[in-house]
Design a protein around this motif. Structure first.
Motif, PDB file in Angstrom:
ATOM      1  N   HIS A  73       0.903  -1.127   0.022  1.00 35.37           N
ATOM      2  CA  HIS A  73       0.201  -0.023  -0.036  1.00 35.37           C
ATOM      3  C   HIS A  73       0.855   1.183   0.063  1.00 35.37           C
ATOM      4  O   HIS A  73       2.098   1.327   0.382  1.00 35.37           O
ATOM      5  CB  HIS A  73      -1.047   0.039   1.245  1.00 35.37           C
ATOM      6  CG  HIS A  73      -0.216   0.111   2.633  1.00 35.37           C
ATOM      7  ND1 HIS A  73       0.067   1.139   3.217  1.00 35.37           N
ATOM      8  CD2 HIS A  73       0.342  -0.728   3.382  1.00 35.37           C
ATOM      9  CE1 HIS A  73       0.587   1.224   4.397  1.00 35.37           C
ATOM     10  NE2 HIS A  73       0.815  -0.291   4.472  1.00 35.37           N
ATOM     11  N   GLY A  74       0.204   2.374  -0.411  1.00 29.18           N
ATOM     12  CA  GLY A  74       1.107   3.531  -0.499  1.00 29.18           C
ATOM     13  C   GLY A  74       2.105   3.445  -1.765  1.00 29.18           C
ATOM     14  O   GLY A  74       1.995   2.769  -2.329  1.00 29.18           O
ATOM     15  N   ARG A  75       2.836   4.549  -1.651  1.00 28.74           N
ATOM     16  CA  ARG A  75       3.875   4.602  -2.712  1.00 28.74           C
ATOM     17  C   ARG A  75       4.935   3.783  -2.589  1.00 28.74           C
ATOM     18  O   ARG A  75       5.042   3.123  -1.533  1.00 28.74           O
ATOM     19  CB  ARG A  75       4.482   6.012  -2.837  1.00 28.74           C
ATOM     20  CG  ARG A  75       5.246   6.519  -1.637  1.00 28.74           C
ATOM     21  CD  ARG A  75       5.493   7.809  -1.407  1.00 28.74           C
ATOM     22  NE  ARG A  75       5.874   8.393  -0.185  1.00 28.74           N
ATOM     23  CZ  ARG A  75       7.085   7.927   0.585  1.00 28.74           C
ATOM     24  NH1 ARG A  75       8.098   7.275  -0.381  1.00 28.74           N
ATOM     25  NH2 ARG A  75       7.499   8.574   1.742  1.00 28.74           N
ATOM     26  N   PRO A  76       5.624   3.359  -3.713  1.00 31.91           N
ATOM     27  CA  PRO A  76       6.869   2.338  -3.602  1.00 31.91           C
ATOM     28  C   PRO A  76       8.131   3.064  -2.858  1.00 31.91           C
ATOM     29  O   PRO A  76       8.048   4.167  -3.120  1.00 31.91           O
ATOM     30  CB  PRO A  76       6.850   1.606  -5.169  1.00 31.91           C
ATOM     31  CG  PRO A  76       6.513   3.076  -5.971  1.00 31.91           C
ATOM     32  CD  PRO A  76       5.482   3.573  -5.077  1.00 31.91           C
ATOM     33  N   ALA A 127       9.121   8.459  -5.203  1.00 29.70           N
ATOM     34  CA  ALA A 127       8.470   8.455  -6.366  1.00 29.70           C
ATOM     35  C   ALA A 127       6.888   7.477  -6.248  1.00 29.70           C
ATOM     36  O   ALA A 127       6.908   6.853  -5.226  1.00 29.70           O
ATOM     37  CB  ALA A 127       9.363   7.327  -7.202  1.00 29.70           C
ATOM     38  N   ASP A 128       6.275   7.753  -7.159  1.00 28.95           N
ATOM     39  CA  ASP A 128       4.660   7.169  -7.257  1.00 28.95           C
ATOM     40  C   ASP A 128       4.524   7.137  -8.464  1.00 28.95           C
ATOM     41  O   ASP A 128       4.924   7.903  -9.568  1.00 28.95           O
ATOM     42  CB  ASP A 128       3.835   7.842  -6.143  1.00 28.95           C
ATOM     43  CG  ASP A 128       2.787   6.940  -5.770  1.00 28.95           C
ATOM     44  OD1 ASP A 128       2.746   5.803  -6.023  1.00 28.95           O
ATOM     45  OD2 ASP A 128       1.584   7.626  -5.385  1.00 28.95           O
ATOM     46  N   VAL A 129       3.515   6.148  -8.825  1.00 25.99           N
ATOM     47  CA  VAL A 129       2.643   6.005  -9.942  1.00 25.99           C
ATOM     48  C   VAL A 129       1.110   5.704  -9.838  1.00 25.99           C
ATOM     49  O   VAL A 129       0.755   4.957  -8.895  1.00 25.99           O
ATOM     50  CB  VAL A 129       3.441   5.110 -10.909  1.00 25.99           C
ATOM     51  CG1 VAL A 129       3.413   3.897 -10.438  1.00 25.99           C
ATOM     52  CG2 VAL A 129       3.005   5.480 -12.351  1.00 25.99           C
ATOM     53  N   VAL A 178       6.535  12.181  -2.273  1.00 27.57           N
ATOM     54  CA  VAL A 178       5.301  12.390  -3.407  1.00 27.57           C
ATOM     55  C   VAL A 178       4.347  11.304  -3.450  1.00 27.57           C
ATOM     56  O   VAL A 178       4.643   9.994  -2.997  1.00 27.57           O
ATOM     57  CB  VAL A 178       5.960  12.619  -4.666  1.00 27.57           C
ATOM     58  CG1 VAL A 178       6.888  13.897  -4.751  1.00 27.57           C
ATOM     59  CG2 VAL A 178       6.378  11.500  -5.403  1.00 27.57           C
ATOM     60  N   GLY A 179       3.044  11.827  -3.657  1.00 29.00           N
ATOM     61  CA  GLY A 179       2.200  10.698  -4.052  1.00 29.00           C
ATOM     62  C   GLY A 179       1.421  11.064  -5.317  1.00 29.00           C
ATOM     63  O   GLY A 179       1.110  12.097  -5.323  1.00 29.00           O
ATOM     64  N   VAL A 180       0.937   9.962  -5.873  1.00 34.88           N
ATOM     65  CA  VAL A 180       0.109  10.487  -7.252  1.00 34.88           C
ATOM     66  C   VAL A 180      -1.447   9.858  -7.138  1.00 34.88           C
ATOM     67  O   VAL A 180      -1.621   8.800  -6.627  1.00 34.88           O
ATOM     68  CB  VAL A 180       0.726  10.043  -8.308  1.00 34.88           C
ATOM     69  CG1 VAL A 180       0.202  10.101  -9.736  1.00 34.88           C
ATOM     70  CG2 VAL A 180       2.233  10.189  -8.689  1.00 34.88           C
ATOM     71  N   GLY A 217     -11.252  13.146 -19.845  1.00 32.23           N
ATOM     72  CA  GLY A 217     -12.231  13.099 -18.741  1.00 32.23           C
ATOM     73  C   GLY A 217     -11.908  12.697 -17.345  1.00 32.23           C
ATOM     74  O   GLY A 217     -12.320  12.088 -16.751  1.00 32.23           O
ATOM     75  N   ARG A 218     -10.320  12.986 -17.049  1.00 30.74           N
ATOM     76  CA  ARG A 218      -9.809  12.521 -15.951  1.00 30.74           C
ATOM     77  C   ARG A 218      -9.041  13.614 -15.228  1.00 30.74           C
ATOM     78  O   ARG A 218      -8.606  14.507 -15.766  1.00 30.74           O
ATOM     79  CB  ARG A 218      -8.700  11.360 -16.153  1.00 30.74           C
ATOM     80  CG  ARG A 218      -9.347  10.008 -16.723  1.00 30.74           C
ATOM     81  CD  ARG A 218      -8.314   9.037 -17.167  1.00 30.74           C
ATOM     82  NE  ARG A 218      -7.986   9.393 -18.609  1.00 30.74           N
ATOM     83  CZ  ARG A 218      -7.806   8.716 -19.333  1.00 30.74           C
ATOM     84  NH1 ARG A 218      -7.748   7.067 -19.252  1.00 30.74           N
ATOM     85  NH2 ARG A 218      -7.483   9.088 -20.624  1.00 30.74           N
ATOM     86  N   ALA A 219      -8.886  13.561 -13.895  1.00 31.46           N
ATOM     87  CA  ALA A 219      -8.068  14.404 -12.943  1.00 31.46           C
ATOM     88  C   ALA A 219      -7.048  13.840 -12.377  1.00 31.46           C
ATOM     89  O   ALA A 219      -7.140  12.595 -11.894  1.00 31.46           O
ATOM     90  CB  ALA A 219      -9.193  15.165 -12.081  1.00 31.46           C
ATOM     91  N   ALA A 220      -5.895  14.362 -12.210  1.00 31.94           N
ATOM     92  CA  ALA A 220      -4.869  13.754 -11.629  1.00 31.94           C
ATOM     93  C   ALA A 220      -3.915  14.697 -10.649  1.00 31.94           C
ATOM     94  O   ALA A 220      -4.013  15.976 -11.340  1.00 31.94           O
ATOM     95  CB  ALA A 220      -3.791  13.174 -12.615  1.00 31.94           C
ATOM     96  N   SER A 221      -3.261  14.437  -9.934  1.00 29.88           N
ATOM     97  CA  SER A 221      -2.754  15.340  -8.958  1.00 29.88           C
ATOM     98  C   SER A 221      -1.561  14.836  -8.268  1.00 29.88           C
ATOM     99  O   SER A 221      -1.515  13.518  -7.996  1.00 29.88           O
ATOM    100  CB  SER A 221      -3.700  15.944  -7.764  1.00 29.88           C
ATOM    101  OG  SER A 221      -3.181  16.867  -7.235  1.00 29.88           O
ATOM    102  N   VAL A 222      -0.570  15.441  -8.200  1.00 26.14           N
ATOM    103  CA  VAL A 222       0.573  15.061  -7.250  1.00 26.14           C
ATOM    104  C   VAL A 222       0.772  15.675  -5.889  1.00 26.14           C
ATOM    105  O   VAL A 222       0.895  17.136  -5.831  1.00 26.14           O
ATOM    106  CB  VAL A 222       1.897  15.398  -7.961  1.00 26.14           C
ATOM    107  CG1 VAL A 222       3.398  14.989  -7.129  1.00 26.14           C
ATOM    108  CG2 VAL A 222       1.862  14.584  -9.541  1.00 26.14           C
ATOM    109  N   ALA A 223       0.618  15.026  -4.791  1.00 29.56           N
ATOM    110  CA  ALA A 223       1.049  15.669  -3.543  1.00 29.56           C
ATOM    111  C   ALA A 223       2.257  15.760  -3.093  1.00 29.56           C
ATOM    112  O   ALA A 223       2.941  14.734  -3.196  1.00 29.56           O
ATOM    113  CB  ALA A 223       0.040  14.484  -2.465  1.00 29.56           C
ATOM    114  N   LEU A 224       2.732  16.917  -2.545  1.00 31.66           N
ATOM    115  CA  LEU A 224       4.028  17.082  -2.116  1.00 31.66           C
ATOM    116  C   LEU A 224       4.093  17.287  -0.465  1.00 31.66           C
ATOM    117  O   LEU A 224       3.447  18.060  -0.266  1.00 31.66           O
ATOM    118  CB  LEU A 224       4.953  18.394  -2.924  1.00 31.66           C
ATOM    119  CG  LEU A 224       5.345  17.929  -4.180  1.00 31.66           C
ATOM    120  CD1 LEU A 224       4.415  17.675  -5.221  1.00 31.66           C
ATOM    121  CD2 LEU A 224       6.180  19.232  -4.672  1.00 31.66           C
TER     122      LEU A 224
END
Length: 211
Positions: free
Chosen positions: A63-66, A81-83, A100-102, A203-210
């Protein structure tokens, strides 16, 4: 893979965060392949040498980012990093200074009150209700992508109900979101968290959390 040839590369200001957006067909690259390609581009090591670890360092669960076992940064610190994937869209992010998280979320006109009450703060639901249906769908998807990115960036933690978090509205913050109401367990560190929204077609939304 060569992310410079197959994807769109984005630099998030002076944060040191690199993002790749890729649209893949049915036989397109897997998410880990895209992330390895991004790290190869950022570090100069062959993509096949990039080592991703998906087991949580705290509990071993996936779970979570690698975590990035190899390569390290020039100072010997780990890369962050994350994907994330939605349909044929893949968004990856890599950074040296910030966890970061994506998050990526399809916009849907079909929502339910029970789901929204669990996902969104009362102030967010009130703000969403002022949008027309189409604008509401993308704003809702953006808020959820931001929250998903945040939880992935944090990784192992006690469960945080998304409805206890209130974020700035995408229509008001220029695509760089912040936390406006936070649960006590976040302490004061939440004030520096930012969400960088990433344009993704379809029609998609994406965000990167710092963090």
């Amino acid at each position: 893979m060569d992310v410079t040839a197959e994807g769109e590369l984005i630099e998030l200001g002076d944060s040191g965060v690199r993002v790749v957006v890729m649209l893949r067909g049915r036989r397109g690259p897997a998410a880990d392949t895209v992330l390895r390609g991004l790290l190869a581009y950022a570090t100069g090591v062959p993509a096949d040498d990039v080592e991703l670890v998906h087991g949580c360092v705290e509990c071993g669960a996936r779970h979570g980012r690698p975590s990035i076992a190899y390569p390290l940064t020039p100072s010997g610190a780990p890369w962050y990093a994350d994907v994330a994937v939605a349909g044929d869209a893949v968004v990856g992010a890599a950074a040296t200074r910030h966890p970061v998280g994506v998050g990526i979320e399809p916009a849907s006109l079909e929502t339910g009150a029970v789901i929204d009450e669990a996902a969104f703060h009362a102030s967010e639901r009130a703000a969403l209700d002022r949008f027309d249906p189409n604008a509401r769908a993308i704003a809702r998807a953006t808020l959820w992508a931001r929250k998903s990115a945040l939880l992935r960036a944090i990784g192992h933690t006690d469960f945080i109900e998304p409805s206890r978090l209130a974020l700035s509205m995408p229509s008001d913050d220029g695509g760089v979101g912040r936390i406006e109401v936070s649960p006590p367990e976040f302490g004061s560190g939440w004030r520096g968290i930012r969400f960088h929204d990433i344009e993704v077609p379809g029609g998609r939304a994406a965000s990167v959390a710092l963090l």
